[in-house]
Write an enzyme that holds these catalytic residues in place. Structure first.
Site, mmCIF file in Angstrom:
data_model
loop_
_atom_site.group_PDB
_atom_site.id
_atom_site.type_symbol
_atom_site.label_atom_id
_atom_site.label_comp_id
_atom_site.label_asym_id
_atom_site.label_seq_id
_atom_site.Cartn_x
_atom_site.Cartn_y
_atom_site.Cartn_z
ATOM 1 N N TYR A 88 15.489 15.402 54.366
ATOM 2 C CA TYR A 88 14.842 16.260 55.346
ATOM 3 C C TYR A 88 15.271 15.971 56.777
ATOM 4 O O TYR A 88 15.434 16.873 57.588
ATOM 5 C CB TYR A 88 13.321 16.144 55.249
ATOM 6 C CG TYR A 88 12.755 16.762 54.001
ATOM 7 C CD1 TYR A 88 12.562 16.013 52.840
ATOM 8 C CD2 TYR A 88 12.444 18.115 53.954
ATOM 9 C CE1 TYR A 88 12.060 16.581 51.685
ATOM 10 C CE2 TYR A 88 11.946 18.700 52.809
ATOM 11 C CZ TYR A 88 11.755 17.926 51.672
ATOM 12 O OH TYR A 88 11.271 18.496 50.531
ATOM 13 N N ARG B 163 13.538 24.286 39.968
ATOM 14 C CA ARG B 163 12.950 22.959 39.757
ATOM 15 C C ARG B 163 11.446 23.036 39.896
ATOM 16 O O ARG B 163 10.947 23.479 40.924
ATOM 17 C CB ARG B 163 13.524 21.955 40.758
ATOM 18 C CG ARG B 163 12.948 20.562 40.596
ATOM 19 C CD ARG B 163 13.445 19.584 41.642
ATOM 20 N NE ARG B 163 12.787 18.288 41.473
ATOM 21 C CZ ARG B 163 12.354 17.544 42.475
ATOM 22 N NH1 ARG B 163 12.531 17.941 43.734
ATOM 23 N NH2 ARG B 163 11.746 16.404 42.241
ATOM 24 N N GLU C 176 10.755 11.035 44.320
ATOM 25 C CA GLU C 176 10.530 10.278 45.561
ATOM 26 C C GLU C 176 9.690 9.009 45.344
ATOM 27 O O GLU C 176 8.559 8.874 45.845
ATOM 28 C CB GLU C 176 9.896 11.183 46.621
ATOM 29 C CG GLU C 176 10.821 12.312 47.014
ATOM 30 C CD GLU C 176 10.331 13.119 48.221
ATOM 31 O OE1 GLU C 176 9.162 12.988 48.608
ATOM 32 O OE2 GLU C 176 11.147 13.891 48.761
ATOM 33 N N ASN D 62 16.863 14.004 47.863
ATOM 34 C CA ASN D 62 15.978 14.753 48.758
ATOM 35 C C ASN D 62 16.255 14.284 50.187
ATOM 36 O O ASN D 62 16.202 13.084 50.472
ATOM 37 C CB ASN D 62 14.509 14.498 48.413
ATOM 38 C CG ASN D 62 14.139 15.002 47.017
ATOM 39 O OD1 ASN D 62 14.954 15.641 46.363
ATOM 40 N ND2 ASN D 62 12.922 14.723 46.578
ATOM 41 N N HIS E 26 5.662 14.184 39.563
ATOM 42 C CA HIS E 26 5.700 14.588 40.971
ATOM 43 C C HIS E 26 4.336 14.309 41.580
ATOM 44 O O HIS E 26 3.655 15.186 42.094
ATOM 45 C CB HIS E 26 6.086 16.060 41.113
ATOM 46 C CG HIS E 26 6.650 16.393 42.458
ATOM 47 N ND1 HIS E 26 7.890 16.986 42.660
ATOM 48 C CD2 HIS E 26 6.122 16.221 43.695
ATOM 49 C CE1 HIS E 26 8.092 17.158 43.955
ATOM 50 N NE2 HIS E 26 7.048 16.696 44.601
ATOM 51 N N GLU F 163 15.853 18.506 46.928
ATOM 52 C CA GLU F 163 14.977 18.993 48.004
ATOM 53 C C GLU F 163 15.691 18.933 49.347
ATOM 54 O O GLU F 163 16.249 17.898 49.699
ATOM 55 C CB GLU F 163 13.702 18.148 48.148
ATOM 56 C CG GLU F 163 12.676 18.350 47.088
ATOM 57 C CD GLU F 163 11.463 17.478 47.289
ATOM 58 O OE1 GLU F 163 11.085 17.216 48.459
ATOM 59 O OE2 GLU F 163 10.900 17.021 46.290
#
Ligand SMILES: N=NNCCOCCOc1ccc(-c2cn(C[C@@H]3NC[C@@H](O)[C@H]3O)nn2)cc1
Length: 449
Positions: free
Chosen positions: A296, A77, A166, A294, A121, A353
């Site tokens: 985290y 990606r 995002e 994504n 992005h 991600e």
């Protein structure tokens, strides 16, 4: 033995983004982006770092593709820099910019690696920001025109497409919290921008369908899990509002054709309900082929009046943390994925991600980043739990292939499975690279090794 095994057909990859790795910021006709401007404004980025050189992947992409090939991944990606294609955001096309991405995509394909392309992005052309940026609805149409150009150029070569990365970071982190470019702090601006980003996503999907582009398209919202501190309804409600900021606000319009009422109430209370025009929600909510997730971190939260927009206070309950000071919370990954399946159905999911910041350095030619290996083990286990619960996971892409420019944190925060010396640009494969390589090869890993 604690073997965690994945389906043979699952895709394994790694992810990067243009401004974070390419460098060559002023080369071959590239126009300025808002991150060139923002990073060169004193005080915005740690140590005054910027993306002028980054990982120099613009010149070193062949080396990077060989690193991917040795890693054994089958999908990569990356993002296209809009100002490298349209230096002024619209109008004249920079052929050298297109040629760079043809070179990169051809190198990937020749090495058996499938390109997954993110169209946006975060590197908005500065020329468009000068005309109001994402607050201006004309930027929505400029994005659709840019997307159409790229679809036409790469149709048949690139078959996995992501419109916006995002949108929470692009709208709220960048225009309300203000720590990312362009750095405003205005809630109404941020909610209008969040709407325009979703509209831009929808218009790009419409162009993709009209052009009958081969392949699949989605977007990549970022998520986080918020666990109520207690079973008190006020704690549960506060966490739901906090998660709604990342999940329902960006998923409901796409999958249900409307904004979540409980979130509209919050924004309306602050005079920040977004400006929606007739037809907008129909454009936003057309069918997509997959969603990129994504993830985290997560936190424990509880009700505290006026603690933030959502009367939500995050409570440190002693979770281990990464070097970004983010909780290591793999259970939240599992819960986020189940929540999305339960609320939005069996949409195919790519983890676009997931990764951790650990700032381990090279010692005697080696980078011992056991923290990152442990993080990956824990989160891949959560992924397997979600898959065994029926979530349609199509692939997992680690963030990130390379240490890179981590936005406001500059080069100080390292997310790569490959270390980059930003003085020499030497790449050093970390222990996590070798662990991930073995996991990709086997399609499984042992929690104890
Ligand atoms: N939750 N409430 N926060 C309120 C206060 O926030 C203060 C700071 O907030 C955040 C939230 C999120 C992030 C972030 C960073 N990445 C990593 C990048 N992802 C895309 C890719 O380019 C990676 O580099 N993902 N997310 C940073 C800061």
């Amino acid at each position: 033995m604690a073997i965690i095994e994945f389906p043979k057909e699952m895709k394994w990859g790694a992810a990067t983004a243009a401004y974070q790795i390419e460098g060559a910021a002023l080369e071959d006709g590239r126009g300025l982006s808002i991150w060139d401007t923002f990073s060169k404004t004193p005080g915005n980025v740690l140590n005054g770092d910027n993306g002028d050189v980054a990982c120099d992947s613009y010149h070193r992409y062949k080396e990077d593709v060989q690193i991917m090939k040795e890693l054994g991944i089958n999908v990569y990606r990356f993002s296209i820099s809009w100002p490298r294609i349209f230096p002024a955001g619209t109008g004249e096309i920079n052929q050298k910019g297109l040629q760079y991405y043809h070179n990169l995509v051809d190198e990937l394909l020749e090495n058996g690696i499938e390109p997954m392309c993110t169209l946006y992005h975060w590197d908005l052309p500065q020329a468009l920001q000068d005309q109001g940026g994402w607050e201006n609805r004309k930027t929505v149409d400029a994005f659709a025109d840019y997307a159409e150009q790229i679809f036409k150029e790469f149709d048949g070569k690139i078959k996995k497409w992501i419109t916006i990365n995002e949108p929470w970071c692009v709208s709220f982190l960048s225009n309300f919290i203000g720590i990312h470019a362009p750095g405003f702090q205005n809630l109404k601006l941020a909610t209008d921008i969040s709407h325009h980003l979703l509209l831009a996503h929808g218009k790009a999907v419409a162009r993709f369908r009209d052009l009958k582009v081969e392949g699949s398209i989605g977007y990549a919202p970022n998520t986080e899990w918020l666990e109520p501190f207690s079973s008190k309804q006020e704690d549960i409600d506060a966490c739901n509002r906090g998660m709604g900021w990342f999940i329902e606000w960006f998923f409901d319009p796409v999958f249900k054709g409307q904004y979540p009422h409980f979130m509209l109430e919050v924004f309306d209370k602050h005079g920040a309900a977004p400006a929606i025009q007739a037809g907008d929600m129909e454009i936003i909510s057309q069918k997509i082929d997959f969603v990129g997730i994504n993830y985290y971190t997560g936190s424990v939260g509880r009700y505290k009046k006026d603690a933030d927009l959502f009367d939500l206070e995050k409570v440190d309950i002693g979770y281990e943390k990464t070097d970004f000071d983010w909780n290591i919370y793999p259970e939240g990954f599992y819960k986020v994925l189940l929540k999305i399946k339960d609320q939005y159905g069996d949409i195919p999911v790519y983890i676009t991600e997931n990764g951790a910041c650990y700032n381990d350095e090279v010692e005697n030619g080696r980078v011992k980043d056991q923290g990152r290996i442990d993080y990956l083990k824990q989160h891949l286990t959560s992924l397997k739990r979600a898959m065994d619960s029926g979530v349609q996971i199509k692939g997992y892409l680690a963030w990130s292939l390379l240490d890179n420019f981590e936005w406001a944190e500059g080069y100080h925060k390292r997310f790569g499975i490959v270390h980059v010396d930003f003085n020499t640009l030497k790449r050093t494969k970390k222990d996590s690279y070798y662990w991930y390589k073995q996991t990709v090869k086997n399609g499984w890993f042992d929690m104890n090794y």
